[in-house]
Design a protein around this motif. Structure first.
Motif, PDB file in Angstrom:
ATOM      1  N   VAL A  10       0.762  -1.253  -0.705  1.00  0.00           N
ATOM      2  CA  VAL A  10      -0.174  -0.056   0.154  1.00  0.00           C
ATOM      3  C   VAL A  10       0.507   1.200  -0.146  1.00  0.00           C
ATOM      4  O   VAL A  10       0.531   2.867  -0.653  1.00  0.00           O
ATOM      5  CB  VAL A  10      -0.785   0.192   1.552  1.00  0.00           C
ATOM      6  CG1 VAL A  10      -1.822   1.499   1.342  1.00  0.00           C
ATOM      7  CG2 VAL A  10      -1.981  -1.268   1.415  1.00  0.00           C
ATOM      8  N   SER A  11       1.517   1.204   0.621  1.00  0.00           N
ATOM      9  CA  SER A  11       3.005   2.620   0.700  1.00  0.00           C
ATOM     10  C   SER A  11       3.624   2.558  -0.543  1.00  0.00           C
ATOM     11  O   SER A  11       3.988   4.036  -1.056  1.00  0.00           O
ATOM     12  CB  SER A  11       4.039   2.392   2.307  1.00  0.00           C
ATOM     13  OG  SER A  11       2.721   2.058   3.307  1.00  0.00           O
ATOM     14  N   LEU A  12       3.702   1.661  -1.575  1.00  0.00           N
ATOM     15  CA  LEU A  12       4.413   1.798  -2.574  1.00  0.00           C
ATOM     16  C   LEU A  12       3.676   2.661  -3.370  1.00  0.00           C
ATOM     17  O   LEU A  12       4.270   3.229  -4.776  1.00  0.00           O
ATOM     18  CB  LEU A  12       5.198   0.689  -3.284  1.00  0.00           C
ATOM     19  CG  LEU A  12       6.345  -0.017  -2.371  1.00  0.00           C
ATOM     20  CD1 LEU A  12       6.289  -1.715  -2.691  1.00  0.00           C
ATOM     21  CD2 LEU A  12       7.519   0.311  -1.941  1.00  0.00           C
ATOM     22  N   ASP A  64       5.121  13.874   6.313  1.00  0.00           N
ATOM     23  CA  ASP A  64       3.782  13.627   6.664  1.00  0.00           C
ATOM     24  C   ASP A  64       2.936  13.373   7.787  1.00  0.00           C
ATOM     25  O   ASP A  64       2.194  14.059   7.976  1.00  0.00           O
ATOM     26  CB  ASP A  64       2.075  13.690   4.921  1.00  0.00           C
ATOM     27  CG  ASP A  64       2.030  14.669   3.840  1.00  0.00           C
ATOM     28  OD1 ASP A  64       2.910  15.442   3.874  1.00  0.00           O
ATOM     29  OD2 ASP A  64       1.959  14.022   2.836  1.00  0.00           O
ATOM     30  N   ALA A  65       3.463  12.448   7.618  1.00  0.00           N
ATOM     31  CA  ALA A  65       3.647  11.523   9.415  1.00  0.00           C
ATOM     32  C   ALA A  65       3.926  12.776  10.251  1.00  0.00           C
ATOM     33  O   ALA A  65       3.698  13.035  11.096  1.00  0.00           O
ATOM     34  CB  ALA A  65       3.965   9.879   9.559  1.00  0.00           C
ATOM     35  N   VAL A  66       5.493  12.742  10.038  1.00  0.00           N
ATOM     36  CA  VAL A  66       6.355  14.213  11.281  1.00  0.00           C
ATOM     37  C   VAL A  66       5.786  15.537  11.566  1.00  0.00           C
ATOM     38  O   VAL A  66       5.080  16.298  11.896  1.00  0.00           O
ATOM     39  CB  VAL A  66       7.073  14.408  10.418  1.00  0.00           C
ATOM     40  CG1 VAL A  66       8.109  15.053  11.518  1.00  0.00           C
ATOM     41  CG2 VAL A  66       8.273  13.004  10.174  1.00  0.00           C
ATOM     42  N   ILE A  81       2.044   4.629   8.469  1.00  0.00           N
ATOM     43  CA  ILE A  81       2.508   5.354   9.550  1.00  0.00           C
ATOM     44  C   ILE A  81       1.108   5.927   9.995  1.00  0.00           C
ATOM     45  O   ILE A  81       0.983   6.055  11.353  1.00  0.00           O
ATOM     46  CB  ILE A  81       3.245   6.497   8.816  1.00  0.00           C
ATOM     47  CG1 ILE A  81       3.988   5.899   8.215  1.00  0.00           C
ATOM     48  CG2 ILE A  81       3.657   7.345  10.637  1.00  0.00           C
ATOM     49  CD1 ILE A  81       5.511   6.546   7.691  1.00  0.00           C
ATOM     50  N   GLN A  82       0.236   6.594   9.390  1.00  0.00           N
ATOM     51  CA  GLN A  82      -0.768   7.075  10.278  1.00  0.00           C
ATOM     52  C   GLN A  82      -1.677   6.057  10.632  1.00  0.00           C
ATOM     53  O   GLN A  82      -2.355   6.505  11.827  1.00  0.00           O
ATOM     54  CB  GLN A  82      -1.961   7.913   8.571  1.00  0.00           C
ATOM     55  CG  GLN A  82      -3.248   8.446   9.003  1.00  0.00           C
ATOM     56  CD  GLN A  82      -3.811   8.961   8.407  1.00  0.00           C
ATOM     57  OE1 GLN A  82      -3.876   8.971   7.464  1.00  0.00           O
ATOM     58  NE2 GLN A  82      -5.409   9.628   8.419  1.00  0.00           N
ATOM     59  N   GLN A  83      -1.512   4.720  10.522  1.00  0.00           N
ATOM     60  CA  GLN A  83      -2.638   3.886  11.179  1.00  0.00           C
ATOM     61  C   GLN A  83      -1.770   3.440  12.363  1.00  0.00           C
ATOM     62  O   GLN A  83      -2.578   2.693  12.963  1.00  0.00           O
ATOM     63  CB  GLN A  83      -3.213   2.894  10.247  1.00  0.00           C
ATOM     64  CG  GLN A  83      -3.795   3.191   9.356  1.00  0.00           C
ATOM     65  CD  GLN A  83      -4.708   2.005   8.176  1.00  0.00           C
ATOM     66  OE1 GLN A  83      -4.872   0.965   8.674  1.00  0.00           O
ATOM     67  NE2 GLN A  83      -4.781   1.932   6.589  1.00  0.00           N
ATOM     68  N   GLY A  84      -0.557   3.101  12.158  1.00  0.00           N
ATOM     69  CA  GLY A  84       0.450   2.961  13.173  1.00  0.00           C
ATOM     70  C   GLY A  84       1.335   1.103  12.707  1.00  0.00           C
ATOM     71  O   GLY A  84       1.796   0.626  13.519  1.00  0.00           O
ATOM     72  N   VAL A  85      -0.110   0.752  11.420  1.00  0.00           N
ATOM     73  CA  VAL A  85       1.587  -0.416  10.769  1.00  0.00           C
ATOM     74  C   VAL A  85       2.253  -0.326  10.694  1.00  0.00           C
ATOM     75  O   VAL A  85       3.155  -1.302  10.787  1.00  0.00           O
ATOM     76  CB  VAL A  85       0.534  -0.895   9.893  1.00  0.00           C
ATOM     77  CG1 VAL A  85       0.928  -2.308   9.244  1.00  0.00           C
ATOM     78  CG2 VAL A  85      -1.366  -0.170   9.588  1.00  0.00           C
TER      79      VAL A  85
END
Length: 303
Positions: A10-12, A64-66, A81-85
């Motif tokens: 998904v991150s890709l 964007d997470a930072v 990252i937003q979901q903590g995965v």
């Protein structure tokens, strides 16, 4: 935290990759039309641009997470990252790893294509490093350019002018100013994809201090800006066809892709809320750009 394959896929952001390949394919087709095609350039340039696009996607998630731009109010798909995965540390390692892959692939590309042109080789090495830094600095660092409305400019330059023009040169070994017309087209459409992404996230970006062009110009003007990008992109390509493809009527097969861009422009004006609905149009424009390039190739060489 365990390794989650799905989260990394998904991150890709695989749906963004066709757009990156459009750049390389267009430059390669232009060179092939001049009898200058090199398979090694196509392969290594494709790998390099894919690594750079993936690097940009990962760095965008990290930055964007930072900064807090990825928050609960964001309209698009939630990031891992937003979901903590995926942790920030894991993402940072992935960014470093992908940067190394892009560097290795890029060095291999320019060495194989330009080993007899030392000064040009050094120029392309500098441009490659610039592309790598630009992929990271879009949202990462103390003063990321994506937060100052400069993302559109960098996308236009690297995905359009340098991407297409540079690929052409790596094949041909000579420069041709006319290739800037189709390069302009791909750059405009690529900028349109970024604009769609920014329109979708306009509310959360505004609240987090991420000053994209849609945030600065407003939702309505961003739609007109999007329309202008599509019209200018097609206009530049039609000028190319009229002036440099007079004897190649098959090249006009690209017109079959035009309705997809019309539907895309209409959708941008019609969508009001939720803006997450624009996510589909982001994918459609990316695939539409690749289809346009493929149709140009089919029409030029098979018809």
């Amino acid at each position: 935290m365990t390794f989650n394959i799905r989260a990394w896929i998904v991150s890709l952001r695989l749906r963004t990759l066709p757009l990156a390949l459009s750049t390389i394919f267009m430059g390669s087709l232009l060179a092939s039309g001049q009898g200058c095609f090199k398979l090694s350039v196509l392969v290594w340039a494709s790998l390099t641009t894919l690594f750079l696009q993936i690097l940009s996607n990962l760095a965008n998630d990290y930055g964007d997470a930072v900064s807090g731009a990825d928050n609960a109010e964001r309209q698009g798909p939630q990031r891992m990252i937003q979901q903590g995965v995926i942790t920030l540390r894991q993402m940072k390692r992935a960014i470093i790893f992908t940067s190394v892959l892009a560097l290795i692939s890029g060095v291999t590309l320019i060495f194989n294509a330009l080993k007899d042109q030392l000064m040009v080789l050094l120029l392309f090495f500098f441009l490659g490093i610039s592309a790598l830094v630009a992929a990271i600095r879009y949202t990462v660092g103390k003063n990321p350019y994506g937060y100052r409305g400069l993302g559109d400019f960098f996308v236009f330059v690297f995905f359009g002018l340098l991407g297409v023009g540079g690929t052409y040169y790596l094949h041909a070994g000579i420069w041709n100013w006319s290739v800037l017309l189709p390069a302009f087209s791909i750059g405009a459409f690529s900028t349109g994809v970024l604009n769609l992404n920014n329109i979708r996230d306009i509310q959360s970006d505004d609240k987090s201090g991420k000053k994209t062009l849609p945030v600065m110009m407003g939702r309505k003007m961003a739609a007109f800006y999007h329309l202008a990008l599509l019209l200018l992109g097609w206009g530049a390509f039609i000028v190319w066809l009229l002036n440099y493809e007079q004897a190649n009527t098959g090249a006009w097969l690209v017109i079959l892709a035009f309705p997809l861009f019309v539907f895309n422009a209409i959708a941008v004006f019609r969508f009001k809320a939720p803006l997450a609905g624009l996510d589909k149009q982001l994918r459609n424009l990316s695939l539409g750009t690749l289809l346009m390039v493929v149709l140009y190739g089919i029409g030029s060489f098979l018809i």
